[in-house]
Design a protein around this motif. Structure first.
Motif, short mmCIF file in Angstrom:
data_model
loop_
_atom_site.label_atom_id
_atom_site.label_comp_id
_atom_site.label_asym_id
_atom_site.label_seq_id
_atom_site.Cartn_x
_atom_site.Cartn_y
_atom_site.Cartn_z
N ALA A 35 0.75 -1.37 0.05
CA ALA A 35 -0.03 -0.18 -0.10
C ALA A 35 0.93 1.20 -0.04
O ALA A 35 0.41 2.34 0.66
CB ALA A 35 -0.99 0.02 1.09
N GLN A 36 2.11 1.20 -0.82
CA GLN A 36 2.82 2.37 -0.69
C GLN A 36 3.47 2.15 -2.18
O GLN A 36 3.46 1.30 -2.75
CB GLN A 36 3.98 2.31 0.28
N TRP A 37 4.09 3.24 -2.56
CA TRP A 37 4.90 3.41 -3.97
C TRP A 37 6.24 2.60 -3.74
O TRP A 37 7.06 2.87 -2.93
CB TRP A 37 5.22 4.82 -4.38
N ASP A 38 6.53 1.57 -4.83
CA ASP A 38 7.71 1.09 -4.85
C ASP A 38 8.72 1.72 -5.90
O ASP A 38 8.23 2.17 -6.98
CB ASP A 38 7.36 -0.53 -5.06
N GLU A 39 9.99 1.58 -5.63
CA GLU A 39 10.98 2.19 -6.45
C GLU A 39 11.22 1.04 -7.59
O GLU A 39 11.16 0.01 -7.55
CB GLU A 39 12.42 2.13 -5.67
N TRP A 40 11.29 1.81 -8.84
CA TRP A 40 11.39 0.97 -10.01
C TRP A 40 12.61 1.42 -10.76
O TRP A 40 13.62 0.43 -11.16
CB TRP A 40 10.05 1.34 -11.06
N TYR A 41 12.90 2.47 -11.16
CA TYR A 41 14.01 3.01 -12.02
C TYR A 41 14.39 4.30 -11.61
O TYR A 41 13.50 5.36 -11.39
CB TYR A 41 13.65 2.82 -13.53
N MET A 43 17.18 7.73 -13.19
CA MET A 43 17.91 8.19 -14.16
C MET A 43 18.25 9.58 -13.96
O MET A 43 17.39 10.38 -13.56
CB MET A 43 17.62 7.86 -15.67
N ASP A 44 19.57 9.97 -14.19
CA ASP A 44 20.22 11.31 -14.04
C ASP A 44 19.63 12.15 -15.49
O ASP A 44 19.82 11.18 -16.40
CB ASP A 44 21.53 11.37 -13.64
N ILE A 45 19.24 13.31 -15.37
CA ILE A 45 19.20 13.98 -16.74
C ILE A 45 20.37 15.03 -16.73
O ILE A 45 20.95 15.44 -15.94
CB ILE A 45 17.63 14.52 -16.84
N VAL A 46 20.72 15.21 -18.03
CA VAL A 46 22.06 15.88 -18.38
C VAL A 46 21.68 17.13 -18.81
O VAL A 46 22.40 17.96 -19.06
CB VAL A 46 22.64 15.05 -19.53
N ALA A 47 20.20 17.60 -19.08
CA ALA A 47 19.72 18.90 -19.35
C ALA A 47 18.34 19.01 -19.15
O ALA A 47 17.65 18.09 -19.04
CB ALA A 47 19.94 19.07 -20.99
N PRO A 48 17.83 20.23 -19.07
CA PRO A 48 16.44 20.36 -19.16
C PRO A 48 15.59 19.54 -20.03
O PRO A 48 15.80 19.46 -21.19
CB PRO A 48 16.48 21.90 -19.25
N LEU A 73 8.81 11.00 -10.75
CA LEU A 73 9.31 12.18 -9.73
C LEU A 73 10.26 12.84 -10.08
O LEU A 73 11.06 12.02 -10.77
CB LEU A 73 9.57 11.62 -8.20
N LEU A 74 10.44 14.31 -10.36
CA LEU A 74 11.61 14.89 -10.66
C LEU A 74 12.13 15.07 -9.05
O LEU A 74 11.51 15.95 -8.53
CB LEU A 74 11.23 16.16 -11.23
N LYS A 117 12.79 9.75 -11.24
CA LYS A 117 12.59 8.53 -10.43
C LYS A 117 11.18 7.83 -10.80
O LYS A 117 10.24 8.69 -10.28
CB LYS A 117 12.66 8.83 -8.93
N PHE A 118 11.38 6.68 -11.15
CA PHE A 118 10.19 5.96 -11.67
C PHE A 118 9.58 5.12 -10.42
O PHE A 118 10.46 4.30 -10.23
CB PHE A 118 10.20 5.18 -12.89
N GLN A 119 8.31 4.98 -10.32
CA GLN A 119 7.81 4.26 -9.28
C GLN A 119 6.36 3.65 -9.67
O GLN A 119 5.78 4.03 -10.52
CB GLN A 119 7.44 4.94 -7.94
N TYR A 120 6.23 2.40 -8.83
CA TYR A 120 4.97 1.66 -9.43
C TYR A 120 4.10 1.52 -7.86
O TYR A 120 4.62 1.64 -6.78
CB TYR A 120 5.02 0.56 -10.12
N PHE A 121 2.86 1.32 -7.97
CA PHE A 121 1.88 1.25 -6.86
C PHE A 121 1.19 -0.04 -7.06
O PHE A 121 0.65 -0.28 -8.22
CB PHE A 121 1.05 2.32 -6.59
#
Length: 144
Positions: A35-41, A43-48, A73-74, A117-121
């Protein structure tokens, strides 16, 4: 004729500053009902970010309540700057999905060095499962 050359030149110049990073996200086959968000993937971004596109195939346990969901999430320095839901709620049967994000806080607040940060529920209450496969993300950026 000169005007058309200028438009072509401006379009070509803008396109030459576009960068795309493509990543394949890991398979999800998870029945942990937290019943919470789980971490999935992550990645760092290199530009806007100018645009984010994600494609995936998913489904839930195939019966009962539907609760499976995805979000991105950003992050900057461990702090959440923006949250974007992706794709609604997983169906009982396997469905192919795609979503493109081109505006909003995720795009407006992104800069070099941030993290996506990608998450799934999965759901809560017991018996829930989430399957995600063939997930691919494309992050388009410019030097704005």
């Amino acid at each position: 004729m000169r005007r058309y050359l200028w438009i072509f030149s401006a379009t070509l110049s803008w396109a030459s500053f576009m960068n795309v990073v493509r990543k394949k996200l890991p398979l999800v086959d998870d029945a942990t009902n937290t019943a919470q968000w789980d971490e999935w993937y992550e990645m760092d971004i290199v530009a806007p970010i100018a645009k984010l596109r994600i494609k995936w195939t998913w489904n839930d346990q195939g019966w009962g309540n539907k609760q499976g969901a995805i979000r991105v999430l950003l992050m900057r320095d461990g702090q959440v700057l923006a949250t974007q839901a992706i794709g609604g709620i997983a169906e009982h049967e396997s469905t192919d999905n795609s979503e493109t994000i081109q505006e909003g806080d995720l795009i407006d607040n992104s800069t070099c060095g941030d993290t996506l940060k990608f998450q799934y529920f999965i759901g809560g209450g017991g018996g829930h499962t989430l399957y995600i496969e063939n997930a691919k993300v494309s992050v388009y950026s410019t030097s704005r």
